[in-house]
Write a protein that holds these residues in place. Structure first.
Motif, PDB file in Angstrom:
ATOM      1  N   ASP A 266       0.856  -1.188   0.000  1.00 53.22           N
ATOM      2  CA  ASP A 266       0.000   0.000   0.000  1.00 53.22           C
ATOM      3  C   ASP A 266       0.886   1.230   0.000  1.00 53.22           C
ATOM      4  OD1 ASP A 266      -2.088   1.670   0.046  1.00 53.22           O
ATOM      5  OD2 ASP A 266      -2.891   1.072   1.993  1.00 53.22           O
ATOM      6  N   ARG A 267       1.263   1.689  -1.173  1.00 49.27           N
ATOM      7  CA  ARG A 267       2.166   2.834  -1.262  1.00 49.27           C
ATOM      8  C   ARG A 267       1.423   4.152  -1.168  1.00 49.27           C
ATOM      9  NH1 ARG A 267       3.373  -0.421  -5.467  1.00 49.27           N
ATOM     10  NH2 ARG A 267       2.566   1.060  -6.979  1.00 49.27           N
ATOM     11  N   ARG A 268       0.108   4.140  -1.321  1.00 55.88           N
ATOM     12  CA  ARG A 268      -0.623   5.399  -1.320  1.00 55.88           C
ATOM     13  C   ARG A 268      -0.837   5.950   0.085  1.00 55.88           C
ATOM     14  NH1 ARG A 268      -5.417   4.047  -5.699  1.00 55.88           N
ATOM     15  NH2 ARG A 268      -4.039   3.627  -7.494  1.00 55.88           N
ATOM     16  N   LYS A 269      -0.691   5.081   1.095  1.00 53.68           N
ATOM     17  CA  LYS A 269      -0.925   5.519   2.461  1.00 53.68           C
ATOM     18  C   LYS A 269       0.373   5.856   3.193  1.00 53.68           C
ATOM     19  CE  LYS A 269      -5.093   2.731   2.923  1.00 53.68           C
ATOM     20  NZ  LYS A 269      -5.790   1.704   3.729  1.00 53.68           N
ATOM     21  N   LEU A 270       1.442   6.014   2.460  1.00 53.14           N
ATOM     22  CA  LEU A 270       2.726   6.275   3.106  1.00 53.14           C
ATOM     23  C   LEU A 270       2.753   7.645   3.748  1.00 53.14           C
ATOM     24  CD1 LEU A 270       5.175   4.802   0.473  1.00 53.14           C
ATOM     25  CD2 LEU A 270       4.336   3.756   2.579  1.00 53.14           C
ATOM     26  N   GLY A 271       2.057   8.602   3.190  1.00 52.77           N
ATOM     27  CA  GLY A 271       2.085   9.947   3.743  1.00 52.77           C
ATOM     28  C   GLY A 271       0.994  10.200   4.747  1.00 52.77           C
ATOM     29  N   GLN A 272       0.137   9.177   5.085  1.00 51.66           N
ATOM     30  CA  GLN A 272      -0.941   9.362   6.015  1.00 51.66           C
ATOM     31  C   GLN A 272      -0.506   8.944   7.407  1.00 51.66           C
ATOM     32  OE1 GLN A 272      -4.271   7.234   4.477  1.00 51.66           O
ATOM     33  NE2 GLN A 272      -4.361   8.404   2.574  1.00 51.66           N
TER      34      GLN A 272
ATOM     35  N   LYS B  29      -2.028  25.737  -5.415  1.00 51.36           N
ATOM     36  CA  LYS B  29      -0.600  25.661  -5.101  1.00 51.36           C
ATOM     37  C   LYS B  29      -0.364  24.802  -3.853  1.00 51.36           C
ATOM     38  CE  LYS B  29       1.111  28.246  -8.359  1.00 51.36           C
ATOM     39  NZ  LYS B  29       2.051  27.691  -9.359  1.00 51.36           N
ATOM     40  N   ARG B  30      -1.230  24.984  -2.846  1.00 50.41           N
ATOM     41  CA  ARG B  30      -1.044  24.191  -1.637  1.00 50.41           C
ATOM     42  C   ARG B  30      -1.288  22.709  -1.908  1.00 50.41           C
ATOM     43  NH1 ARG B  30      -4.505  25.255   3.777  1.00 50.41           N
ATOM     44  NH2 ARG B  30      -6.107  24.215   2.504  1.00 50.41           N
ATOM     45  N   GLU B  31      -2.261  22.398  -2.702  1.00 50.10           N
ATOM     46  CA  GLU B  31      -2.500  21.003  -3.042  1.00 50.10           C
ATOM     47  C   GLU B  31      -1.348  20.419  -3.857  1.00 50.10           C
ATOM     48  OE1 GLU B  31      -4.445  17.506  -2.694  1.00 50.10           O
ATOM     49  OE2 GLU B  31      -4.936  19.454  -1.756  1.00 50.10           O
ATOM     50  N   GLU B  32      -0.817  21.261  -4.740  1.00 43.12           N
ATOM     51  CA  GLU B  32       0.355  20.814  -5.495  1.00 43.12           C
ATOM     52  C   GLU B  32       1.544  20.586  -4.571  1.00 43.12           C
ATOM     53  OE1 GLU B  32       3.216  22.384  -9.166  1.00 43.12           O
ATOM     54  OE2 GLU B  32       1.529  23.603  -8.445  1.00 43.12           O
ATOM     55  N   PHE B  33       1.697  21.496  -3.608  1.00 47.15           N
ATOM     56  CA  PHE B  33       2.778  21.345  -2.640  1.00 47.15           C
ATOM     57  C   PHE B  33       2.599  20.066  -1.819  1.00 47.15           C
ATOM     58  CE2 PHE B  33       3.819  22.138   1.859  1.00 47.15           C
ATOM     59  CZ  PHE B  33       5.190  22.103   1.768  1.00 47.15           C
ATOM     60  N   ARG B  34       1.337  19.788  -1.411  1.00 48.58           N
ATOM     61  CA  ARG B  34       1.074  18.569  -0.673  1.00 48.58           C
ATOM     62  C   ARG B  34       1.360  17.329  -1.511  1.00 48.58           C
ATOM     63  NH1 ARG B  34      -4.736  19.857   2.287  1.00 48.58           N
ATOM     64  NH2 ARG B  34      -3.966  21.410   3.797  1.00 48.58           N
ATOM     65  N   ASP B  35       1.009  17.372  -2.781  1.00 47.43           N
ATOM     66  CA  ASP B  35       1.297  16.230  -3.647  1.00 47.43           C
ATOM     67  C   ASP B  35       2.789  15.999  -3.784  1.00 47.43           C
ATOM     68  OD1 ASP B  35      -1.404  15.897  -3.978  1.00 47.43           O
ATOM     69  OD2 ASP B  35      -1.508  17.026  -5.870  1.00 47.43           O
TER      70      ASP B  35
ATOM     71  N   ALA C  58       5.100  16.967  -1.627  1.00 43.36           N
ATOM     72  CA  ALA C  58       5.605  16.472  -0.340  1.00 43.36           C
ATOM     73  C   ALA C  58       5.257  15.012  -0.137  1.00 43.36           C
ATOM     74  CB  ALA C  58       5.022  17.307   0.792  1.00 43.36           C
ATOM     75  N   ARG C  59       4.034  14.631  -0.545  1.00 45.88           N
ATOM     76  CA  ARG C  59       3.604  13.256  -0.373  1.00 45.88           C
ATOM     77  C   ARG C  59       4.422  12.306  -1.260  1.00 45.88           C
ATOM     78  NH1 ARG C  59      -1.410  14.378  -1.271  1.00 45.88           N
ATOM     79  NH2 ARG C  59      -1.930  15.141   0.813  1.00 45.88           N
ATOM     80  N   GLU C  60       4.729  12.756  -2.455  1.00 44.99           N
ATOM     81  CA  GLU C  60       5.544  11.922  -3.336  1.00 44.99           C
ATOM     82  C   GLU C  60       6.957  11.727  -2.780  1.00 44.99           C
ATOM     83  OE1 GLU C  60       5.457  13.780  -7.106  1.00 44.99           O
ATOM     84  OE2 GLU C  60       3.453  13.060  -7.640  1.00 44.99           O
ATOM     85  N   TRP C  61       7.535  12.830  -2.296  1.00 50.10           N
ATOM     86  CA  TRP C  61       8.886  12.699  -1.740  1.00 50.10           C
ATOM     87  C   TRP C  61       8.896  11.892  -0.452  1.00 50.10           C
ATOM     88  CZ3 TRP C  61      13.065  13.161  -4.367  1.00 50.10           C
ATOM     89  CH2 TRP C  61      13.136  14.052  -5.435  1.00 50.10           C
ATOM     90  N   LEU C  62       7.814  11.971   0.323  1.00 49.79           N
ATOM     91  CA  LEU C  62       7.724  11.121   1.507  1.00 49.79           C
ATOM     92  C   LEU C  62       7.660   9.653   1.120  1.00 49.79           C
ATOM     93  CD1 LEU C  62       5.260  13.111   3.789  1.00 49.79           C
ATOM     94  CD2 LEU C  62       7.695  12.793   4.109  1.00 49.79           C
ATOM     95  N   GLN C  63       6.911   9.360   0.065  1.00 49.37           N
ATOM     96  CA  GLN C  63       6.869   7.990  -0.418  1.00 49.37           C
ATOM     97  C   GLN C  63       8.244   7.526  -0.887  1.00 49.37           C
ATOM     98  OE1 GLN C  63       3.843   7.721  -3.393  1.00 49.37           O
ATOM     99  NE2 GLN C  63       2.189   8.414  -2.051  1.00 49.37           N
ATOM    100  N   VAL C  64       8.909   8.405  -1.639  1.00 58.92           N
ATOM    101  CA  VAL C  64      10.264   8.069  -2.103  1.00 58.92           C
ATOM    102  C   VAL C  64      11.199   7.866  -0.921  1.00 58.92           C
ATOM    103  CG1 VAL C  64      12.261   8.943  -3.360  1.00 58.92           C
ATOM    104  CG2 VAL C  64       9.970   9.187  -4.333  1.00 58.92           C
ATOM    105  N   GLY C  65      11.103   8.764   0.075  1.00 58.68           N
ATOM    106  CA  GLY C  65      11.969   8.627   1.246  1.00 58.68           C
ATOM    107  C   GLY C  65      11.700   7.355   2.020  1.00 58.68           C
ATOM    108  N   TYR C  66      10.422   6.981   2.170  1.00 58.98           N
ATOM    109  CA  TYR C  66      10.101   5.764   2.897  1.00 58.98           C
ATOM    110  C   TYR C  66      10.626   4.530   2.163  1.00 58.98           C
ATOM    111  CZ  TYR C  66       7.344   2.033   4.971  1.00 58.98           C
ATOM    112  OH  TYR C  66       6.960   0.878   5.565  1.00 58.98           O
ATOM    113  N   VAL C  67      10.377   4.453   0.863  1.00 59.08           N
ATOM    114  CA  VAL C  67      10.854   3.306   0.095  1.00 59.08           C
ATOM    115  C   VAL C  67      12.375   3.251   0.084  1.00 59.08           C
ATOM    116  CG1 VAL C  67      10.878   2.233  -2.187  1.00 59.08           C
ATOM    117  CG2 VAL C  67       8.772   3.275  -1.333  1.00 59.08           C
ATOM    118  N   LEU C  68      13.007   4.410  -0.069  1.00 58.07           N
ATOM    119  CA  LEU C  68      14.468   4.447  -0.074  1.00 58.07           C
ATOM    120  C   LEU C  68      15.027   4.055   1.295  1.00 58.07           C
ATOM    121  CD1 LEU C  68      16.891   5.127  -1.863  1.00 58.07           C
ATOM    122  CD2 LEU C  68      16.773   7.474  -1.037  1.00 58.07           C
TER     123      LEU C  68
END
Length: 499
Positions: free
Chosen positions: A364-370, A452-458, A460-470
């Protein structure tokens, strides 16, 4: 006096004179003088005309055979730096002396006698590996039998040069040789042999002090001849003393603390990567390991020709700690400053979020930022604390400045209208009025800000996913490297220990 009386007097005096002149009674009355002791008579008989400067054979073609034997009593020290082994041995040698023979019947059945070693011929048997004269006790006598057997028994503290291999420390086995040979006489003059059978010499630990750091495995013996530049041959008797270090002390004081620190470093990966505690924890481990290496540096053997494997093990462990700290800093940097990051490249998404996630069984990679994931705290911090900074960064100052006059105008409009609820048709300003333009601009600004804030959240969420997997990928790679390294060293040391 008449002749008859004179004759009678002479007859009485002659027996008395003969009695006084007879020595028989005087000998019987005096005690007999004691005979010389057999030991003195034998020693005087053997050494009166003995010449200790020549080899004790009647025919110069006869070879004197010296039988040699030794028993290891203790291993005193092993100097790895100077390549010196110090042992204490019981040395025995035996040879025949043709000029030290006697008939026991002539000397009160005496079959053995001890004579001063300085008074008889002794073979010049030396140890080739001698580097220093040890503190050996002096034995001034040798034992001689009536057939000419001479036994020279003495303890020797031997300091010999030995090629010490410390690569396997503390599971090392050392093989040091003691080479006995005549320094001057050729093999046709002095030959060497073994006093006992090689099997008896090999496993003889009857006098060995077995409570030290080193354990005696066995003593091998071998006879050989050697010559120098095609000259006459010399006889050699080599004894190979094979010893093994007891590794328990070094295992407890060196290996176990290092293993514990490495285990704590692995456990540190379970700390959340978005918290600063992981970085401080790993820095503390690295400093502790540095202090540990400083303390144990005096315990490790030092040589100029090689480094023990345990030293390489410590260096690799230090390198692994540095790598662990580096990847922790990388992950923390990745999850703590996503506002400065651009969008995640597509190749990173494909490589980490798809391929690596499947490989690492992250379903479940979509819940990494939750909530409940390592990036949840950072996501909430971004949503709650950084909205003002993002609005300033994306040019949203003008709508906020116009919100304050709008809030001041609302009470006045309510008072002018008598606090009555206006009809819907009256609340809509005319098209093209300044108020309508202002509302539209504010709505557009708010929309841009939310986008812009939603884009920023997206992002951040993508980089959090990358950071978790890495983080999971690096942790498992680090764990695999540590396990492979530990299994390899453990296997090597086990093989060396049981060899």
């Amino acid at each position: 006096m008449t002749p008859a009386a004179l004759g009678a007097l002479l007859a009485l005096l002659l027996p008395l004179a003969s009695t006084l002149q007879s020595p028989g009674p005087r000998r019987r009355g005096r005690a007999p003088e004691p005979a010389e002791p057999a030991l003195r008579r034998l020693a005087h008989s053997l050494l009166a005309h003995y010449q200790k400067g020549t080899r004790p054979v009647r025919d110069w073609r006869t070879t004197t055979t010296v039988a040699i034997d030794l028993m290891v009593y203790a291993i005193l020290s092993v100097d790895e730096k100077n390549q010196v082994l110090t042992t204490y041995i019981w040395y025995r040698q035996h040879w025949m002396d043709e000029f030290l023979r006697w008939d026991p019947a002539h000397f009160d059945n005496l079959t053995h006698i001890s004579l001063p070693v300085e008074s008889i011929w002794v073979p010049d048997i030396l140890i080739n590996e001698f580097v220093d004269v040890g503190k050996s006790p002096h034995v001034p006598y040798v034992y001689v039998g009536h057939h000419g057997e001479v036994q020279n028994l003495k303890p020797i503290q031997v300091m010999t040069a030995c090629s010490l291999d410390i690569y396997n420390f503390p599971f090392d086995v050392q093989n040091c040789s003691l080479t006995f040979t005549s320094w001057l006489h050729h093999i046709r003059d002095i030959n060497l042999s073994l006093w006992r059978q090689p099997e008896l010499v090999k496993f003889d630990r009857s006098v060995f002090m077995n409570q030290g750091e080193w354990e005696l495995l066995y003593v091998l013996s071998r006879f050989q001849e050697f010559s120098v530049k095609s000259s006459d041959s010399y006889a050699e008797m080599k004894f190979y003393v094979v010893i093994r270090r007891r590794p328990l002390f070094y295992t407890v004081s060196l290996l176990l603390p290092s293993i514990f620190l490495m285990v704590m470093d692995i456990v540190g990966f379970y700390l959340p990567p978005n918290s600063g505690e992981r970085v401080s924890f790993k820095i503390t481990l690295l400093l502790g390991y540095s202090v540990f290496l400083i303390i144990v540096s005096d315990t490790l053997p030092a040589t100029a020709v090689g480094t023990p494997l345990i030293g390489i093990y410590f260096v690799v462990c230090m390198a692994l700690l540095v790598i662990s700290l580096t990847q922790t800093i990388l992950i923390v940097r990745l999850v703590h400053q996503p506002d400065l990051q651009p969008h995640v490249p597509e190749w990173v998404k494909h490589l980490l979020l798809e391929r690596a996630a499947v490989l690492l069984c992250i379903r479940d990679r979509r819940k990494l930022g939750q909530s409940g994931t390592p990036g949840s705290d950072v996501s909430r911090q971004v949503e709650n604390n950084d909205s003002t900074a993002k609005s300033n960064h994306y040019g949203c100052e003008e709508p906020r400045e116009r919100e304050e006059p709008r809030e001041r105008e609302e009470p006045r409009e309510r008072e002018a209208m008598g606090d009555a609820r206006p009809a819907p048709s009256l609340a809509v300003p005319a098209e093209g009025s300044p108020l309508a333009h202002g509302i539209l601009r504010e709505i557009a600004a708010i929309r841009r800000f939310l986008e812009k804030r939603e884009e920023f959240r997206d992002v951040a969420r993508e980089w959090l996913q990358v950071g978790y997997v890495l983080d999971v990928l690096l942790f498992r790679a680090y764990l695999a490297a540590v396990l492979a390294y530990s299994v390899t060293l453990g296997t090597l040391w086990s093989v060396w220990r049981d060899a």
